[in-house]
Design an enzyme around this catalytic site. Structure first.
Site, short mmCIF file in Angstrom:
data_model
loop_
_atom_site.label_atom_id
_atom_site.label_comp_id
_atom_site.label_asym_id
_atom_site.label_seq_id
_atom_site.Cartn_x
_atom_site.Cartn_y
_atom_site.Cartn_z
N THR A 1 -15.50 -8.19 20.84
CA THR A 1 -14.22 -8.70 21.35
C THR A 1 -13.51 -9.52 20.28
O THR A 1 -14.12 -10.42 19.69
CB THR A 1 -14.47 -9.54 22.62
OG1 THR A 1 -15.17 -8.73 23.56
CG2 THR A 1 -13.16 -10.03 23.23
N ASN B 1 -15.86 -18.80 -7.03
CA ASN B 1 -15.88 -20.02 -6.22
C ASN B 1 -16.49 -21.22 -6.94
O ASN B 1 -16.25 -22.35 -6.58
CB ASN B 1 -16.64 -19.77 -4.91
CG ASN B 1 -17.94 -19.04 -5.10
OD1 ASN B 1 -17.99 -17.99 -5.73
ND2 ASN B 1 -19.01 -19.57 -4.58
N GLN C 1 -11.49 -16.73 -2.38
CA GLN C 1 -10.95 -17.90 -3.09
C GLN C 1 -9.57 -17.62 -3.69
O GLN C 1 -8.89 -18.55 -4.16
CB GLN C 1 -11.91 -18.36 -4.20
CG GLN C 1 -13.29 -18.76 -3.70
CD GLN C 1 -13.29 -20.07 -2.92
OE1 GLN C 1 -12.33 -20.84 -2.94
NE2 GLN C 1 -14.39 -20.36 -2.23
N HIS D 1 -11.24 -19.92 6.77
CA HIS D 1 -11.51 -21.36 6.65
C HIS D 1 -11.29 -21.92 5.24
O HIS D 1 -11.39 -23.12 5.02
CB HIS D 1 -12.90 -21.72 7.20
CG HIS D 1 -14.07 -21.31 6.37
ND1 HIS D 1 -14.74 -22.18 5.55
CD2 HIS D 1 -14.71 -20.12 6.25
CE1 HIS D 1 -15.77 -21.55 4.97
NE2 HIS D 1 -15.76 -20.30 5.38
N SER E 1 -11.26 -14.78 4.20
CA SER E 1 -11.86 -15.76 5.11
C SER E 1 -10.82 -16.81 5.45
O SER E 1 -10.11 -17.30 4.56
CB SER E 1 -13.06 -16.40 4.41
OG SER E 1 -13.63 -17.37 5.25
N CYS F 1 -22.47 -22.57 -0.61
CA CYS F 1 -23.22 -21.50 0.04
C CYS F 1 -24.59 -21.31 -0.59
O CYS F 1 -25.41 -20.58 -0.08
CB CYS F 1 -22.42 -20.20 0.01
SG CYS F 1 -20.82 -20.40 0.74
N ALA G 1 -15.89 -13.77 5.79
CA ALA G 1 -16.01 -12.92 4.60
C ALA G 1 -17.43 -12.42 4.38
O ALA G 1 -17.63 -11.38 3.76
CB ALA G 1 -15.52 -13.66 3.37
N1 PLP Z 1 -17.05 -15.12 -0.85
C1 PLP Z 1 -16.74 -16.24 -1.51
C2 PLP Z 1 -16.20 -16.14 -2.89
C3 PLP Z 1 -16.92 -17.49 -0.92
O1 PLP Z 1 -16.60 -18.60 -1.58
C4 PLP Z 1 -17.44 -17.54 0.40
C5 PLP Z 1 -17.73 -18.84 1.05
O2 PLP Z 1 -17.98 -19.84 0.40
C6 PLP Z 1 -17.72 -16.33 1.07
C7 PLP Z 1 -17.52 -15.14 0.40
C8 PLP Z 1 -18.25 -16.31 2.47
O3 PLP Z 1 -17.22 -16.55 3.38
P1 PLP Z 1 -17.49 -16.92 4.91
O4 PLP Z 1 -17.84 -18.38 4.92
O5 PLP Z 1 -16.20 -16.64 5.60
O6 PLP Z 1 -18.60 -16.06 5.41
#
Ligand code: PLP
Length: 367
Positions: free
Chosen positions: A231, A148, A178, A195, A193, A315, A68
């Site tokens: 790729t 988040n 989220q 994960h 995203s 993050c 993301a």
């Molecule tokens: N946006 C939100 C709201 C997130 O919580 C996160 C990751 O914690 C991201 C973007 C970033 O995603 P990615 O880890 O796939 O780069």
């Protein structure tokens, strides 16, 4: 081990792991190759696209990315560039993830007019509040679906309708990281995203509605219709599809865990919930402050007991987040904030163990 940090990342589900291994062993071709191995890999890509679009209940295009962060960067920069002749104003919020917020800072330096709105100024009618700020110069609104750090949710369907009513050429970008698989998502551009939904790290997607343009961020081999060169990471894309298919649709378990933790916190002295009630918040994220014990002290105490929670956003490790302020959470309270985020595998017993340990931690550390 009790893992309660699912907004940071999730354990890849068995279905995702199996899909990745199977693809790596049997279908590892390059999507661009003209032979059978390439065609088989392309079939997997198309299938993953179809599954994700179906889960979104949207028709449009989907491009796979490295996550993301890349999706947010591509969309914000790409839309600003593609539509700069139509207007110079972008509306965003003060609660965005750094992968949106930092790009907006850069766009501001490039001469765009960036308006940052805080949920605290219109907590229950944030959608209307955002729409009120739209003018004929506004090319894009970028607003996350679920925050988040607090679990605050925005009704993106309502926001989309309000935006189009005010200015039909203004577009909506939704950071859906989220919210995906948990709440309905709507927008002209949506970032995803894998994960966060039991897929792998390093793979994500961007949804783009029909007729909406963006300038690519990456140039190279011209993959994905020239809009995202590189790729395609077919193994993790196959796992992304498997994770989407495996994600449960009945999410009432989150509500049970949420209300149990809330009721345990209510019995603790000076423990305050920062997350909104269910009308404005998702049940799988609960932010609270245990006054008199700094977040990191409690986090590491819980870690000793093999309980994993977050002190806010993973993050923004080590950095003070501006998000609490956008919700009116003062510095003292923010300093004692813990974020617990559930997966469907968590149990009520685990929540009771967490609450018991927090009570012991308060006795030991409160000043
Ligand atoms: N946006 C939100 C709201 C997130 O919580 C996160 C990751 O914690 C991201 C973007 C970033 O995603 P990615 O880890 O796939 O780069």
């Amino acid at each position: 081990m009790i893992y309660l940090d699912n907004a940071a990342t999730t354990r890849p589900c068995d279905e995702a792991v199996e899909a990745a291994v199977k693809t790596a062993r049997e279908c590892f071709g390059n999507v661009s190759s003209l032979h059978k191995m390439g065609i088989e890999a392309e079939k997997l890509l198309v299938s993953a696209k179809t599954t994700i679009l179906k889960k979104l209940s949207l028709q449009g295009e989907l491009y796979f990315t490295s996550g993301a962060t890349e999706s947010n960067n591509t969309i914000l920069r790409g839309v600003a560039d593609a539509y700069k002749r139509s207007g110079k104003t972008i509306i965003t919020t003060a609660m965005e993830h750094p992968s949106v917020a930092r790009v907006c800072d850069l766009l501001e330096k490039d001469g765009f007019n960036i308006i940052r709105l805080s949920p605290k100024d219109a907590f229950y009618n944030f959608e209307e509040y955002i729409a009120e700020h739209i003018t004929s110069d506004t090319i894009l609104v970028s607003c996350m679906a679920v925050n988040n750090e607090t679990g605050y949710k925005v009704d993106t369907k309502k926001l989309y309708a309000l935006i189009k009513r005010k200015n039909k050429s203004c577009m909506l970008h939704v950071d859906g990281v989220q919210g995906f698989c948990k709440v309905p998502l709507c927008g002209d551009y949506i970032s995803l995203s894998a994960h966060k939904i039991h897929g792998f790290k390093g793979v994500g997607a961007m949804y783009v509605a029909k007729g909406c343009r963006f300038t690519p961020l990456l140039y190279g081999g011209g993959q994905q219709k020239n809009l995202r060169s590189g790729t395609e990471q077919i193994e993790t894309i196959a796992a992304f599809e498997a994770a989407v298919k495996a994600y449960p649709t009945d999410l009432s378990h989150y509500e049970k865990l949420n209300s149990l933790l809330r009721s345990r916190l209510a019995q603790m002295e000076e423990a305050y919930v920062n997350s909104p009630d269910s009308d404005r918040g998702v049940p799988n994220i609960l932010s609270f402050s245990v006054m008199g014990v700094r977040s990191e002290i409690m986090l590491h105490y819980l870690e000793e007991k093999q309980i994993y929670v977050s002190s806010g956003s993973a993050c923004s490790k080590g950095k003070i987040s501006s998000v609490p302020d956008s919700f009116g959470i003062d510095e003292k309270r923010a300093d004692s904030t813990l974020r617990v985020s559930f997966s469907m595998a968590n149990t009520e017993e685990e929540i009771n163990t967490l609450a018991d340990e927090i009570e012991l931690g308060i006795k030991r550390f409160r000043r």
